[in-house]
Design an enzyme around this catalytic site. Sequence first.
Site, PDB file in Angstrom:
ATOM      1  N   ASN A  46       0.859  -1.187   0.000  1.00 10.44           N
ATOM      2  CA  ASN A  46       0.000   0.000   0.000  1.00 10.44           C
ATOM      3  C   ASN A  46       0.891   1.231   0.000  1.00 10.44           C
ATOM      4  OD1 ASN A  46      -1.870   1.995   0.490  1.00 10.44           O
ATOM      5  ND2 ASN A  46      -2.306   1.371   2.603  1.00 10.44           N
ATOM      6  N   LYS A  48       0.042   4.290  -0.240  1.00  8.00           N
ATOM      7  CA  LYS A  48      -0.617   5.462   0.378  1.00  8.00           C
ATOM      8  C   LYS A  48      -0.366   6.720  -0.475  1.00  8.00           C
ATOM      9  CE  LYS A  48       0.128   3.287   4.817  1.00  8.00           C
ATOM     10  NZ  LYS A  48       0.057   3.421   6.253  1.00  8.00           N
ATOM     11  N   HIS A 129      -9.519   0.755   5.163  1.00 11.92           N
ATOM     12  CA  HIS A 129      -8.222   0.986   5.819  1.00 11.92           C
ATOM     13  C   HIS A 129      -8.432   1.929   6.994  1.00 11.92           C
ATOM     14  CE1 HIS A 129      -4.110   2.265   6.518  1.00 11.92           C
ATOM     15  NE2 HIS A 129      -3.735   1.180   5.863  1.00 11.92           N
ATOM     16  N   GLU A 131      -6.828   4.344   8.054  1.00 13.36           N
ATOM     17  CA  GLU A 131      -6.655   5.784   7.766  1.00 13.36           C
ATOM     18  C   GLU A 131      -7.911   6.349   7.119  1.00 13.36           C
ATOM     19  OE1 GLU A 131      -2.941   5.309   5.675  1.00 13.36           O
ATOM     20  OE2 GLU A 131      -2.006   4.763   7.588  1.00 13.36           O
ATOM     21  N   GLU A 204      -5.544  -5.585  10.461  1.00 12.62           N
ATOM     22  CA  GLU A 204      -4.516  -4.582  10.719  1.00 12.62           C
ATOM     23  C   GLU A 204      -4.781  -3.917  12.064  1.00 12.62           C
ATOM     24  OE1 GLU A 204      -2.465  -3.233   6.914  1.00 12.62           O
ATOM     25  OE2 GLU A 204      -4.144  -1.903   7.230  1.00 12.62           O
ATOM     26  N   GLY A 210       2.414   1.645  10.830  1.00 11.04           N
ATOM     27  CA  GLY A 210       3.371   2.746  10.728  1.00 11.04           C
ATOM     28  C   GLY A 210       4.074   3.070  12.034  1.00 11.04           C
ATOM     29  N   SER A 251       3.379  -2.807  10.180  1.00  9.02           N
ATOM     30  CA  SER A 251       4.842  -2.775  10.300  1.00  9.02           C
ATOM     31  C   SER A 251       5.511  -4.096   9.913  1.00  9.02           C
ATOM     32  CB  SER A 251       5.250  -2.357  11.726  1.00  9.02           C
ATOM     33  OG  SER A 251       4.769  -1.052  12.007  1.00  9.02           O
TER      34      SER A 251
HETATM   35  C1  PEP Z   1      -0.818  -0.187   6.090  1.00  5.49           C
HETATM   36  O1  PEP Z   1      -0.842   0.998   5.846  1.00  5.49           O
HETATM   37  O2  PEP Z   1      -1.731  -0.905   5.696  1.00  5.49           O
HETATM   38  C2  PEP Z   1       0.307  -0.715   6.860  1.00  5.49           C
HETATM   39  C3  PEP Z   1       0.243  -1.936   7.291  1.00  5.49           C
HETATM   40  O3  PEP Z   1       1.368   0.131   7.048  1.00  5.49           O
HETATM   41  P1  PEP Z   1       2.788  -0.246   7.727  1.00  5.49           P
HETATM   42  O4  PEP Z   1       3.275  -1.503   7.077  1.00  5.49           O
HETATM   43  O5  PEP Z   1       3.672   0.935   7.426  1.00  5.49           O
HETATM   44  O6  PEP Z   1       2.538  -0.414   9.184  1.00  5.49           O
END
Ligand code: PEP
Length: 334
Positions: A46, A48, A129, A131, A204, A210, A251
Amino acid sequence: MKLSFGNLLFAASSLTAVNAFSIQRLSSVSTSTTSLDARRPILAGNWKLNPKSRDEALALLNGLSPSPSDVDVLIFPPLPYLGDVLKALPAGVQVGAQTCSNYEEGAFTGEVAPSMLASMNVGYVLLGHSERRTLFGETDSDINARVLTCLKEPNLKVVLCVGETLDEYEAGLLNSIVDTQTRKGLSGVSAQDLINGRVVIAYEPVWAIGTGLTATPEQAQNAHTVIRNTLAAMYPSTAVAESVRIQYGGSVKPESIADLMSQPDIDGALVGGASLDAASFNAIVGGASTGAAPVAAAAPVSYAVPAPTVPSSFPSYGGMPRVVEKYVPPAPRM
Ligand code: PEP
C-alpha cells in the site's frame, strides 16, 4: 499454500471462545483440503500518498521483481499513477486502487467509480483501511456500500481491512471490534463471492500501522481465528471460513514475514512503509514464497483505443489563421 487451518495449537492449549471454529476444524481438516489449497499467499504493498511524482513511482515500480509463481503480489499505487503503472508492471504483479466511490456514476465531483477502475484492468480495491476510517470518517456502512458496489463489477476484488485501535486493544475489545467490522463490512456479500476469492480480509491492528510495533505472530493468528469464527457464524457453508484469505498488516518487515507466514491462518501481508522500498518489498514477497520460479513475462498488453471522435490535436492560437480585413482609411473630409 496453506494446507492446514492451524488451530491445532489453540485446541491443544487455551480453549477460549475465539477458537470455537478451530475446534470444529479439527474434525474436518482431513476432508476439505481443496478450499484450503486455494489460500495462496497474497502480499500487497500500500503506497498510500507516496511517492510524490510519477517518475519516482515508476522508479519504485522498476525495482519490483516479477511475482514468484506460488504467491499473488499486488500493489496499491495512488490513483493518478494507475495508468502508467499498469503499462509497466513486472510479470505477475497485480494492481489495486486505494479506495473508490460507492456511487456508480453521476454528479459526484472527485469520485472514482468501480466500473472506471475495472475498465482499466485494475483488479482490486482496498477498503476500510484505518486511515480512511479515522482520518476521513468512513463508517462501517460507508465501507459496506463500497464493498457491494465493487462486487457488482465481475472483475474487481476487494481487500477489506479490519482492526482495533490501541485503546480498544487495551480495553480487551479486540474480538468484538474485529467481529463487528467483519460482519458489517461483509453485510450482503454472498457466500459464493467469498468462496470465489472476491474478498480478501486484512487484519490490521491500528496500533501496529506505521509505528514499528508488530503484533506477534501468535497475536495475529489469534485475531485471524476470530475472523474465521465470524465468517463461520455468518455463513452456513464452512467453505467460506476455510477459503477466505486473511492478510496481516502492521509494520511488516522482511525480518518478520517468515514467522507471520508460519502461522496457519495468516495467508499473506498488507505492507505500508516497507513497500516504498523495492528491495524490502521484494524480500517480503520472497519470504512468503517457497522459492518458486517467477511468473513468465506475458506478451505486452495492447490496449484497444477507440477511434477519436474529436481531433487529436488542436492548432495553437498562434497557428490559427486569422482573417483580418484590410483597413481602408476613410476618405479625408473636405
Ligand atoms: C498499512 O498501511 O496498511 C500498513 C500496514 O502500514 P505499515 O506496514 O507501514 O505499518
